[in-house]
Design a protein around this motif. Sequence first.
Motif, PDB file in Angstrom:
ATOM      1  N   THR A 354      -3.741  44.727  92.415  1.00  0.00           N
ATOM      2  CA  THR A 354      -2.970  45.829  92.999  1.00  0.00           C
ATOM      3  C   THR A 354      -2.686  46.831  91.886  1.00  0.00           C
ATOM      4  O   THR A 354      -1.651  46.768  91.232  1.00  0.00           O
ATOM      5  CB  THR A 354      -1.650  45.321  93.609  1.00  0.00           C
ATOM      6  OG1 THR A 354      -0.957  44.535  92.621  1.00  0.00           O
ATOM      7  CG2 THR A 354      -1.887  44.470  94.834  1.00  0.00           C
ATOM      8  N   GLY A 355      -3.633  47.725  91.639  1.00  0.00           N
ATOM      9  CA  GLY A 355      -3.493  48.644  90.528  1.00  0.00           C
ATOM     10  C   GLY A 355      -3.617  47.946  89.197  1.00  0.00           C
ATOM     11  O   GLY A 355      -3.053  48.380  88.190  1.00  0.00           O
ATOM     12  N   GLY A 356      -4.325  46.833  89.171  1.00  0.00           N
ATOM     13  CA  GLY A 356      -4.423  45.945  88.020  1.00  0.00           C
ATOM     14  C   GLY A 356      -4.292  44.527  88.534  1.00  0.00           C
ATOM     15  O   GLY A 356      -4.078  44.300  89.740  1.00  0.00           O
ATOM     16  N   TYR A 357      -4.434  43.572  87.647  1.00  0.00           N
ATOM     17  CA  TYR A 357      -4.335  42.161  88.039  1.00  0.00           C
ATOM     18  C   TYR A 357      -2.935  41.682  87.707  1.00  0.00           C
ATOM     19  O   TYR A 357      -2.609  41.436  86.547  1.00  0.00           O
ATOM     20  CB  TYR A 357      -5.409  41.342  87.321  1.00  0.00           C
ATOM     21  CG  TYR A 357      -6.796  41.760  87.708  1.00  0.00           C
ATOM     22  CD1 TYR A 357      -7.465  41.131  88.757  1.00  0.00           C
ATOM     23  CD2 TYR A 357      -7.432  42.810  87.055  1.00  0.00           C
ATOM     24  CE1 TYR A 357      -8.734  41.545  89.135  1.00  0.00           C
ATOM     25  CE2 TYR A 357      -8.698  43.221  87.431  1.00  0.00           C
ATOM     26  CZ  TYR A 357      -9.344  42.586  88.472  1.00  0.00           C
ATOM     27  OH  TYR A 357     -10.601  42.986  88.852  1.00  0.00           O
ATOM     28  N   ARG A 358      -2.095  41.569  88.723  1.00  0.00           N
ATOM     29  CA  ARG A 358      -0.671  41.303  88.528  1.00  0.00           C
ATOM     30  C   ARG A 358      -0.270  39.983  89.177  1.00  0.00           C
ATOM     31  O   ARG A 358      -0.754  39.622  90.246  1.00  0.00           O
ATOM     32  CB  ARG A 358       0.185  42.442  89.097  1.00  0.00           C
ATOM     33  CG  ARG A 358      -0.066  43.789  88.457  1.00  0.00           C
ATOM     34  CD  ARG A 358       0.755  44.881  89.122  1.00  0.00           C
ATOM     35  NE  ARG A 358       2.177  44.635  88.982  1.00  0.00           N
ATOM     36  CZ  ARG A 358       3.112  45.344  89.628  1.00  0.00           C
ATOM     37  NH1 ARG A 358       2.764  46.295  90.474  1.00  0.00           N
ATOM     38  NH2 ARG A 358       4.392  45.063  89.434  1.00  0.00           N
ATOM     39  N   LEU A 359       0.652  39.311  88.523  1.00  0.00           N
ATOM     40  CA  LEU A 359       1.176  38.045  89.029  1.00  0.00           C
ATOM     41  C   LEU A 359       2.126  38.295  90.194  1.00  0.00           C
ATOM     42  O   LEU A 359       3.047  39.113  90.091  1.00  0.00           O
ATOM     43  CB  LEU A 359       1.895  37.302  87.898  1.00  0.00           C
ATOM     44  CG  LEU A 359       2.574  35.979  88.247  1.00  0.00           C
ATOM     45  CD1 LEU A 359       1.573  34.975  88.782  1.00  0.00           C
ATOM     46  CD2 LEU A 359       3.294  35.432  87.013  1.00  0.00           C
ATOM     47  N   HIS A 360       1.886  37.583  91.291  1.00  0.00           N
ATOM     48  CA  HIS A 360       2.734  37.657  92.476  1.00  0.00           C
ATOM     49  C   HIS A 360       3.246  36.254  92.815  1.00  0.00           C
ATOM     50  O   HIS A 360       2.593  35.257  92.505  1.00  0.00           O
ATOM     51  CB  HIS A 360       1.956  38.212  93.675  1.00  0.00           C
ATOM     52  CG  HIS A 360       1.678  39.683  93.597  1.00  0.00           C
ATOM     53  ND1 HIS A 360       0.907  40.245  92.602  1.00  0.00           N
ATOM     54  CD2 HIS A 360       2.066  40.713  94.409  1.00  0.00           C
ATOM     55  CE1 HIS A 360       0.837  41.563  92.797  1.00  0.00           C
ATOM     56  NE2 HIS A 360       1.525  41.859  93.887  1.00  0.00           N
TER      57      HIS A 360
END
Length: 432
Positions: A354-360
Amino acid sequence: MNVSKFPPRFPAVRRRAIVTALAAVPALPALAQFRVEVSGVGLTQLPIALVPFRGEDAAPQKISAIIQADLERSGQFRPVDASGQPMDETTRPEMSFWRQRTADALAGGSVTRLGDGRYDVRFRLWDVVKGQDLGGQGFVVPQADLRLAAHKIADYIYEKLTGEKGVFSTRLAYVTKAGGRYTLWVADSDGENAQAALGSPEPIISPAWSPNGAQLAYVSFESRKPVIYVHEVSSGRRRLLANFRGSNSAPAWSPDGRSLAVTLSRDGGSQIYLISASGGEPRRLTQSQSIDTEPVFSADGGSIYFVSDRGGAPQIYRMPASGGAAQRVTFSGGYNVSPSISPDGRYLAYVSRTGGYRLHVMELASGNVTAVTDTAEDENPSFAPNSRLLVYATRQGGREALMTTTVDGKIKARLAGRGGDIREPSWGPFQR
């Protein structure tokens, strides 16, 4: 095996593949030390004063500083100025003084070197608000275990004041590349005191702890292809688990430790199989024409979460642990990978593009999803055994590093190597 349809950041591809992902990791000096940088503010934090331990300045490790860093990293505590009132485990503190300092809790102790070279470490914990003695502990340890003693004291404090078990005396596994050599390390939960478990001129990836903390499964490329081994941490002995035709990757232990879910391409495409922890013939669980990979068991062992592109792009699915129909779990975002399930069964952590690889983090009961980082290159989330923290790999300030974060993302700590990068973290279980 066709993996070309996925962008190279798809961690399943990076794990199966082939050297390129880890080959770019800069060198890390052996046994490099780490520093902890805590950022963020929690909504409610218990103010605690940790008085410097009597005698710790003459010891190789500053016990009170290790304890304080542990407690801060948990997100549950805020340090209070502890200067000006020396004390040890025998002192009856003046509570009014510490109330004026706004401390709700207070701890102090001592470190004494014994004649045989070992150290006697003692402490006592106080509830300042109620004026109560909350008990203490004592440890007689060799110099090499001073940090462990500090972590155990932090665990005691955490449990007494929160009612939950602390994770500071648990361990992390991770991988580094130094020059042309890859090393699998086992370290304290703060990244310190790293001990090499295995070295190889070929990549080592995807370490996964057994439920009792005695073994690590991992993937090695020493045979010039991905092969799964199981490594006994205490002795260093290892055994081959899966070396079938094609790729053998992404091992994940069942909660009872009797079997592992693995990703094999023995029958063509990349699919999920179940194999006994003692080895033998694997049983195929998925029957798709897609790439199915990165399996992880649910906390109760009844389900397996995994990544599949069966819907056109990588998403996380859930199926019975015995195989069968799969249900899609992630719906927000078009690219979700690297699932990790919290030991209490409440949360699913994963990486979303999401606009980059982000931790969710998803709360499984409600399906609510929170982005817990603002970085753009997060990978490999792994829950602490008390489900309160996550460790993950990311890039910050142009460098790769390990981070820990609280599940709500409010408190983060960087475990940064001096002049090197680290990858593939896996948080070990409580010691049994």
